[in-house]
Design a protein around this motif. Sequence first.
Motif, PDB file in Angstrom:
ATOM      1  N   THR A  29      -8.214 -39.352  27.832  1.00  9.81           N
ATOM      2  CA  THR A  29      -8.879 -40.473  27.484  1.00  9.81           C
ATOM      3  C   THR A  29     -10.346 -39.904  27.132  1.00  9.81           C
ATOM      4  O   THR A  29     -10.658 -39.094  27.414  1.00  9.81           O
ATOM      5  CB  THR A  29      -9.124 -41.588  28.711  1.00  9.81           C
ATOM      6  OG1 THR A  29      -9.803 -40.931  29.825  1.00  9.81           O
ATOM      7  CG2 THR A  29      -7.677 -42.080  29.120  1.00  9.81           C
ATOM      8  N   GLY A  50      -9.296 -45.648  26.651  1.00  5.17           N
ATOM      9  CA  GLY A  50      -8.620 -46.625  27.542  1.00  5.17           C
ATOM     10  C   GLY A  50      -9.535 -47.921  28.196  1.00  5.17           C
ATOM     11  O   GLY A  50     -10.798 -47.328  28.445  1.00  5.17           O
ATOM     12  N   ASP A  51      -8.828 -48.836  28.480  1.00  8.75           N
ATOM     13  CA  ASP A  51      -9.727 -49.646  29.276  1.00  8.75           C
ATOM     14  C   ASP A  51     -10.168 -49.150  30.903  1.00  8.75           C
ATOM     15  O   ASP A  51     -10.500 -50.051  31.407  1.00  8.75           O
ATOM     16  CB  ASP A  51      -9.236 -51.094  29.212  1.00  8.75           C
ATOM     17  CG  ASP A  51      -7.798 -51.222  29.778  1.00  8.75           C
ATOM     18  OD1 ASP A  51      -7.248 -50.045  30.219  1.00  8.75           O
ATOM     19  OD2 ASP A  51      -7.228 -52.435  29.804  1.00  8.75           O
ATOM     20  N   ASP A  90      -7.186 -49.449  23.710  1.00  3.51           N
ATOM     21  CA  ASP A  90      -6.545 -50.353  24.508  1.00  3.51           C
ATOM     22  C   ASP A  90      -7.040 -51.841  24.032  1.00  3.51           C
ATOM     23  O   ASP A  90      -8.147 -52.018  24.065  1.00  3.51           O
ATOM     24  CB  ASP A  90      -6.906 -50.232  25.852  1.00  3.51           C
ATOM     25  CG  ASP A  90      -6.015 -49.328  26.767  1.00  3.51           C
ATOM     26  OD1 ASP A  90      -4.796 -49.196  26.363  1.00  3.51           O
ATOM     27  OD2 ASP A  90      -6.439 -48.883  27.802  1.00  3.51           O
ATOM     28  N   GLU A 188       3.759 -45.503  33.102  1.00  8.81           N
ATOM     29  CA  GLU A 188       2.852 -45.318  34.159  1.00  8.81           C
ATOM     30  C   GLU A 188       3.584 -45.362  35.497  1.00  8.81           C
ATOM     31  O   GLU A 188       3.878 -46.492  35.720  1.00  8.81           O
ATOM     32  CB  GLU A 188       1.389 -46.157  33.842  1.00  8.81           C
ATOM     33  CG  GLU A 188       0.392 -45.916  35.152  1.00  8.81           C
ATOM     34  CD  GLU A 188      -0.935 -46.236  34.933  1.00  8.81           C
ATOM     35  OE1 GLU A 188      -1.162 -46.953  33.764  1.00  8.81           O
ATOM     36  OE2 GLU A 188      -1.585 -46.211  35.771  1.00  8.81           O
ATOM     37  N   VAL A 221      -6.536 -39.655  32.662  1.00 11.18           N
ATOM     38  CA  VAL A 221      -7.997 -40.437  32.490  1.00 11.18           C
ATOM     39  C   VAL A 221      -8.824 -38.953  32.568  1.00 11.18           C
ATOM     40  O   VAL A 221      -8.801 -38.068  33.497  1.00 11.18           O
ATOM     41  CB  VAL A 221      -8.291 -41.264  33.548  1.00 11.18           C
ATOM     42  CG1 VAL A 221      -9.743 -41.588  33.546  1.00 11.18           C
ATOM     43  CG2 VAL A 221      -7.510 -42.588  33.267  1.00 11.18           C
TER      44      VAL A 221
HETATM   45  O1  KIV Z   1      -6.788 -47.207  30.293  1.00  5.76           O
HETATM   46  C1  KIV Z   1      -6.145 -46.054  30.387  1.00  5.76           C
HETATM   47  O2  KIV Z   1      -6.950 -45.071  30.738  1.00  5.76           O
HETATM   48  C2  KIV Z   1      -4.779 -45.974  30.137  1.00  5.76           C
HETATM   49  C3  KIV Z   1      -4.331 -45.021  30.840  1.00  5.76           C
HETATM   50  C4  KIV Z   1      -3.851 -44.842  32.400  1.00  5.76           C
HETATM   51  C5  KIV Z   1      -2.725 -44.581  30.340  1.00  5.76           C
HETATM   52  O3  KIV Z   1      -4.209 -46.993  29.856  1.00  5.76           O
END
Ligand code: KIV
Length: 272
Positions: A29, A50-51, A90, A188, A221
């Motif tokens: 991320t 990512g969110d 995301d 996940e 992350v």
């Molecule tokens: O938001 C995010 O970083 C994710 C990862 C955990 C895959 O969706």
Amino acid sequence: MSYLQTEKPLSITKLLAMHAEGEKIAVLTAYDSTMSALLNYCGVDVILIGDSLGNVIQGHSSTTPVRIEDMAYHTGCVSRVNQHAFLIADLPFASYGDPVQALESSALLMRAGADMVKLEGGGNWQVETIRYLVERSVPVCAHLGLLPQSVHLLGGYKVQGKSRDAATHMLEQAQMCAEAGAQMLVLEAIPSSLGAKISHSISIPTIGIGAGPDCSGQVLVLQDMLGLNLGKPAKFVKNFMAEANSIEGAIKAFVREVKSGKFPGPEHSFAS
Ligand code: KIV
């Protein structure tokens, strides 16, 4: 900034070819331009905006407060300096409640520079939304297993797909997402055996985070793999800074270990 390099960006065609040739896909991320440039320099294949930024940037205890405007802002920060990586952004909580809203939200992310959007869940309505988006030229990554946007419904962050019924259900959902046109699938926090079974049952690449070594690629992350967790890290997190002298060294070690299959080891995976 010396991290920038001039290379053709990775396309979905190239990622699918890597997958077909058995090359593992390294995903991290990022939410800002400095880290985007560094991830490019270190050879990360895919950057996920990512969110999870709700947790690691905004200080929330879950991803549910994140708005589509936040995602578009951070996607712009990452994409402006991106040279090489494929960018997935995301769709945040409640931004894809129906197909039309999903298309509007996806358009905001793609205008900000995303190559693909990711949405959580594989129920009938999500599958219908995936089909609707793909038919309208929005590339989609699905996300099954632990769904952080559903944490309030699930009652916490728990390993998913442990019972035989739950595993069968998830396998069916993965197949439906792929059949609807999803071109990648994040898995996940599921048992490694289920990660392997799903990865071998569908033709699109699976990107695991706590889903075992048999996925087509791995994602973490960024703050987690740099050992910057505010709380106790999840079992699937490896702190790559522990054996590196620099952030650059840690990211390069992640790419190396994903490509070689060294990461994730059994200590970062869930047994059935
Ligand atoms: O938001 C995010 O970083 C994710 C990862 C955990 C895959 O969706």
